[in-house]
Enzyme design. Sequence first.
Site, PDB file in Angstrom:
ATOM      1  N   ARG A 104       0.817  -1.217   0.000  1.00  0.00           N
ATOM      2  CA  ARG A 104       0.000   0.000   0.000  1.00  0.00           C
ATOM      3  C   ARG A 104       0.850   1.267   0.000  1.00  0.00           C
ATOM      4  O   ARG A 104       0.349   2.346  -0.317  1.00  0.00           O
ATOM      5  CB  ARG A 104      -0.939  -0.009   1.224  1.00  0.00           C
ATOM      6  CG  ARG A 104      -2.129  -0.945   1.066  1.00  0.00           C
ATOM      7  CD  ARG A 104      -2.928  -1.072   2.347  1.00  0.00           C
ATOM      8  NE  ARG A 104      -2.227  -1.889   3.338  1.00  0.00           N
ATOM      9  CZ  ARG A 104      -2.766  -2.255   4.508  1.00  0.00           C
ATOM     10  NH1 ARG A 104      -3.990  -1.856   4.808  1.00  0.00           N
ATOM     11  NH2 ARG A 104      -2.078  -3.006   5.351  1.00  0.00           N
ATOM     12  N   LYS A 201     -15.751   6.931  -1.770  1.00  0.00           N
ATOM     13  CA  LYS A 201     -15.346   7.102  -0.378  1.00  0.00           C
ATOM     14  C   LYS A 201     -14.248   8.146  -0.285  1.00  0.00           C
ATOM     15  O   LYS A 201     -13.600   8.488  -1.265  1.00  0.00           O
ATOM     16  CB  LYS A 201     -14.837   5.779   0.201  1.00  0.00           C
ATOM     17  CG  LYS A 201     -13.473   5.360  -0.358  1.00  0.00           C
ATOM     18  CD  LYS A 201     -12.933   4.120   0.307  1.00  0.00           C
ATOM     19  CE  LYS A 201     -11.523   3.827  -0.207  1.00  0.00           C
ATOM     20  NZ  LYS A 201     -10.936   2.628   0.374  1.00  0.00           N
ATOM     21  N   GLY A 235     -11.134  -4.023   8.054  1.00  0.00           N
ATOM     22  CA  GLY A 235     -12.535  -4.228   7.691  1.00  0.00           C
ATOM     23  C   GLY A 235     -13.369  -2.970   7.662  1.00  0.00           C
ATOM     24  O   GLY A 235     -14.556  -3.018   7.307  1.00  0.00           O
TER      25      GLY A 235
END
EC number: 2.7.6.1
Length: 326
Positions: A104, A201, A235
Amino acid sequence: MTGIKTTGQKKMMFFSGRAHPELAEEVAHLLGVGVVPTKAFDFANGEIYVRYEESARGADCFLIQSHTAPINKWIMEQLIMIDALKRASARSITVIVPFYGYARQDKKHRGREPISARLIADLMKTAGATRVLTVDLHTDQIQGFFDGPVDHLFALPLLADYVGAKVDREKLTVVSPDAGRVRVADRWCDRLGAPLAIVHKRRDKDVANRVTVHEVVGEVKGRVCVLVDDMIDTGGTICAAADALFAHGAEDVIVTATHGVLSGPAADRLKNSRVSEFVFTDTLPTPGELSADLDKLTVLSIAPTIASAVREVFEDGSVTSLFDEQ
């Protein structure tokens, strides 16, 4: 006679670190080889010692290690194992990384940040790796960080075929949890013949793992939505996306991801979510509290995909041919 003639036969040897031995054993079984016996232990101060109990001289060596928790320990162990193979005169060293740690951190979002995904590639190359074989990188450009061949495998056929066999495809909508996953979601749409939707988002740049969902783009009312992502860590992102889909009238939500990192509050979030099923592959070991208690968790084996790719590499075949139908 002025030289020595050899038989010219190639020799494969398969090695595994201690991070995820179950996956290593399954891959080795499918290849029809044994995992090379290895002596590995930690010293009292945390230093790692590795020694192989068979000669690797002149062999094509395949070393599997998934970067699971504690991630820095297993990355260091893998680097030490690569170095040991280099110094044991291995002919080639293919590093199999089912889950690539630090993926990432593939670019600088703001000043004074590292590009840690590139650093991991540099460390592997310096240690002696000649090839990297990995599954579903967070971003495709990470392949260019390694100065050598990279075989990028995909779990999409495995995951998509599982979902496609379970649900009515006439009611199915593939959903990307953010703009960055749209290209992957498009491949799902092509494979399953389903329409696409996107959850928009925004992350809090100062607080890790905090996500605010804004809106859903696409038709999801009365549909069975399959949320597709490369990994699920805490999550938060995926559960917020699922809540947004239910708020927009989705009949059901299934979540799929290649890598189930599942750290921190992930276990509680998955258990309390309205999602009917979470589908992962076993690139990472499933935390014990989830594998034992969460009946809506499905874990598919990635071992056949990895084993097929290893065989193609060893036999000088085509890894790309494994995914041509995509």
